[in-house]
Scaffold this active site. Structure first.
Site, PDB file in Angstrom:
ATOM      1  N   LYS A  47       0.865  -1.185   0.000  1.00 17.91           N
ATOM      2  CA  LYS A  47       0.000   0.000   0.000  1.00 17.91           C
ATOM      3  C   LYS A  47       0.897   1.228   0.000  1.00 17.91           C
ATOM      4  O   LYS A  47       1.920   1.251   0.714  1.00 17.91           O
ATOM      5  CB  LYS A  47      -0.907  -0.031   1.244  1.00 17.91           C
ATOM      6  CG  LYS A  47      -1.904   1.119   1.320  1.00 17.91           C
ATOM      7  CD  LYS A  47      -2.889   0.940   2.483  1.00 17.91           C
ATOM      8  CE  LYS A  47      -3.893   2.075   2.562  1.00 17.91           C
ATOM      9  NZ  LYS A  47      -4.865   1.902   3.669  1.00 17.91           N
TER      10      LYS A  47
ATOM     11  N   SER B  70      -9.848   2.200   2.586  1.00 19.00           N
ATOM     12  CA  SER B  70      -8.883   2.910   1.778  1.00 19.00           C
ATOM     13  C   SER B  70      -7.879   2.008   1.063  1.00 19.00           C
ATOM     14  O   SER B  70      -7.244   2.456   0.112  1.00 19.00           O
ATOM     15  CB  SER B  70      -8.117   3.905   2.644  1.00 19.00           C
ATOM     16  OG  SER B  70      -7.330   3.219   3.610  1.00 19.00           O
TER      17      SER B  70
ATOM     18  N   SER C 227     -10.238  -0.271   6.728  1.00 19.04           N
ATOM     19  CA  SER C 227      -9.610  -0.198   5.401  1.00 19.04           C
ATOM     20  C   SER C 227      -8.917  -1.459   4.919  1.00 19.04           C
ATOM     21  O   SER C 227      -8.483  -1.501   3.766  1.00 19.04           O
ATOM     22  CB  SER C 227      -8.630   0.965   5.354  1.00 19.04           C
ATOM     23  OG  SER C 227      -9.353   2.152   5.231  1.00 19.04           O
TER      24      SER C 227
END
Ligand code: GLN
EC number: 6.3.5.7
Length: 492
Positions: free
Chosen positions: A79, A154, A178
Site C-alpha cells: 500500500k 482505503s 480499510s
C-alpha cells in the site's frame, strides 16, 4: 508457465524451493500481467520493474546457495502508505506526489529480510481517508469483479491488485475498516491485527491510536504467511507491544471450530441499510460454521449507535494533528511564489490536500479547539472506553463475534454518496479499531449482481491465530475464496 498467478503462497514457496520456477520467472510473469491488465484496474500508483527484477535475481541466488527463507522470491505489492526507500511514497495525495522516502517502513524492511520482491506501490484513498479509494489524487481504482464499481477503501489498490491476480498478496492498513471492507468488496481475506501487533514505523499516520497494518490475500493461509513477516515488536514504534508474535502458519489448525462460541450481536443484524443479500450470505456462512460444530450465541452490543459519531470525532482529531507536518516547508508539495509564510502554509495545504482530507482537518481542528475540546473530544474518548468495555463483556461468554464487514456490496464508481452516507457504511468496522481488537474478513458468497460479500469475525486481544485458524477451516470446507473475477482469468 502461464498460470503462476493461480498458485497460493504455499504453492509459490514450494515451487521456488523445488526449482519448478525461479523468482525471476515469477516476477516477470506478474510484471507482464500488470503491464497488460492494470490499465483497466488501475491498482498500481508506481510499478518498480528494475528493483523487482534485481530483488528476484538476488532471491534466486540465495536459493542457489541454500540460504533462502520460506518466502524468498515471492512478489508483493505494498500500500502506498508504507515508506519505501528510494521509491515514491504518496499516500494517494498530491501533497506527497514528489516524496521519495529516505528509509523503509519496518513492514517493508521486514519484507526485504524475508526475501519478498516488491512489485510496486498500490493506490489508496488520500491519507487513507475514505471507503472507496476514489479520494486518491491518482484517480479511482476499479473493482476487478465489476469495473464500474469501487474496490472499497482505503486499501482499494491492495484489494484490486490481489483480486485481479496482479500480486499474490499485499499489505494494507486499517484505521476504521480499510483492510476488511476492501477485502469484503473484492472477495478476499484480510486481517486487521490487534493494535500494537504490527509496527507503525514508516507507515504514514492517519489516526495514530487506530492505525494498524495487516495482510490482504486470497485465503487465511496466505494471510498467515504474510503475518509471519509483518508481526512483532519494534523499538521504533512506541505503541508496538512487546508480546511475542505467533507462528501463524503453524497455528492454522490450532483452534477448532467445534465448540467455538460465536457471538451474534442483535443490534448488528437490525441496522437500517443492511442489504438483504449481504445479510443472507452472512447468515448462510454462520449456518455453515454451526454445521462444522460452532455454537451461535445471541449477544448485546449496546453501544452500536455510538460507533459512527465517536469514530468520526476521534479519527479526524488525530488526523488534524498528524497532518500539521505537511506545511510546504519540510517536504512534500509547496505552492508557487508565496508572498509570505502564512500564504505559503495556506496555499500549500489548500492546493496539496484534497476535499475529504480538508474536511477532516476542519472537523478535527474544531473538535480539539479550546471551547469544544471537553464537549467533543473528551466525551468521545469516554464513549470509546464504553465501546471497548461492551466488547470485553461480550468476550466473557463468546470466543469470537460475527458481523458483516460492510452493510452493502461495492458501490458504483461516482455513486456520489454524501460524506455522512459514506461514514455510515463504516458501522461494522470502526468499533474494532476504537477498541484495538483484531478482526478478519472472509469471502462468503455473492449478491444478485455477482459482487462479493464478506463475513467479519472479531476476536479478543492477540487472537490473530484463532481468527486465521477459524477462517482457514471454513475455507477447507467451502470454496468462496477460490472464486476469481473474469479479469483475473485473463492470460498474458
Ligand atoms: N472509511 C474509514 C475512514 O474513512 C476507514 C478508513 C481506514 O480504515 N483507513 O476513516
Amino acid at each position: 508457465m502461464t498460470d503462476l498467478h493461480r498458485l497460493s503462497i504455499r504453492e509459490l514457496s514450494e515451487g521456488l524451493a523445488g526449482s519448478k520456477f525461479s523468482s525471476r520467472e515469477l516476477t516477470e510473469h506478474y510484471l507482464k500481467r500488470i503491464a497488460k491488465i492494470d490499465a483497466q484496474v488501475q491498482s498500481y500508483v508506481t510499478v518498480t520493474p528494475e528493483q523487482a527484477l534485481a530483488q528476484a535475481d538476488a532471491a534466486d541466488a540465495l536459493r542457489q546457495s541454500g540460504m533462502a527463507n520460506v518466502l524468498t522470491g515471492v512478489p508483493i505489492a505494498h500500500k502506498d502508505i508504507f515508506c519505501t526507500h528510494g521509491i515514491k511514497t504518496t499516500a494517494g495525495s498530491k501533497m506527497l506526489d514528489n516524496f521519495i522516502s529516505p528509509y523503509d517502513a519496518t513492514v517493508v524492511a521486514k519484507g526485504k529480510v524475508a526475501g519478498l520482491v516488491t512489485l510496486g506501490k498500490v493506490n489508496m484513498d488520500e491519507f487513507a481517508m475514505g471507503s472507496t479509494s476514489e479520494s486518491s489524487y491518482f484517480g479511482a481504482t476499479k473493482n476487478p469483479w465489476a469495473l464500474d464499481h469501487v474496490p472499497g477503501g482505503s486499501s482499494g489498490g491492495s484489494a484490486a491488485a490481489v483480486a485481479a491476480d496482479l500480486a499474490p498478496f499485499a499489505t494494507g492498513t486499517d484505521t476504521g475498516g480499510s483492510i476488511r471492507q476492501p477485502a469484503s468488496f473484492c472477495g478476499l481475506t484480510g486481517l486487521k491485527p490487534t493494535y500494537g501487533r504490527v509496527s507503525r514505523f514508516g507507515m504514514i499516520a492517519y489516526a495514530s491510536s487506530l492505525d494498524q497494518g495487516g495482510p490482504m490475500a486470497r485465503s487465511a493461509e496466505d494471510c498467515a504467511y504474510l503475518m509471519n513477516v509483518m508481526a512483532g515488536h519494534d523499538d521504533r514504534d512506541s505503541t508496538s507491544v512487546n508480546v511475542d508474535a505467533d507462528d501463524y502458519v503453524a497455528n492454522l489448525n490450532a483452534t477448532s471450530v467445534k465448540g467455538l462460541r460465536i457471538g451474534i450481536p442483535k443490534q448488528y443484524f437490525n441496522v437500517a441499510g443492511l442489504d438483504a443479500d449481504v445479510k443472507a450470505r452472512v447468515e448462510e456462512s454462520l449456518k455453515k460454521l454451526e454445521e462444522m460444530g460452532a455454537t451461535l450465541v445471541e449477544i448485546d452490543l449496546n453501544m452500536t449507535d455510538a460507533y459512527v459519531p465517536t469514530y468520526y470525532l476521534i479519527a479526524p482529531a488525530e488526523a488534524s494533528s498528524n497532518l500539521q507536518r505537511f506545511d510546504g516547508v519540510r517536504y512534500g508539495y509547496r505552492c508557487e511564489n508565496p508572498v509570505d509564510l502564512t500564504d505559503l502554509y495556506k496555499r500549500s495545504r489548500s492546493e496539496g490536500f484534497g476535499p475529504e482530507v480538508q474536511r477532516r482537518i476542519l472537523i478535527g481542528t474544531y473538535a480539539l479547539s479550546a471551547g469544544y475540546y471537553d464537549a467533543y473530544y473528551v466525551k468521545a474518548q469516554k464513549v470509546r472506553r464504553l465501546i471497548q468495555q461492551d466488547f470485553l463483556k461480550a468476550f466473557e461468554s463468546v470466543d469470537v463475534i460475527a458481523a458483516p464487514s460492510a452493510p452493502t456490496t461495492a458501490y458504483k464508481i461516482g455513486a456520489s454518496l454524501d460524506p455522512v452516507e459514506m461514514y455510515l457504511g463504516d458501522i461494522y468496522t470502526i468499533a474494532v479499531n476504537l477498541a484495538g481488537l483484531p478482526a478478519i474478513n472472509a469471502p462468503v458468497g455473492f449478491d444478485k449482481d455477482q459482487l462479493p460479500v464478506g463475513l467479519q469475525l472479531i476476536g479478543n486481544y492477540w487472537s490473530e491465530s484463532q481468527l486465521l485458524s477459524v477462517v482457514h477451516q471454513y475455507q477447507q470446507a467451502t470454496d468462496w475464496h477460490t472464486k476469481r473475477a473474469a479479469i483475473a482469468e485473463e492470460t498474458v
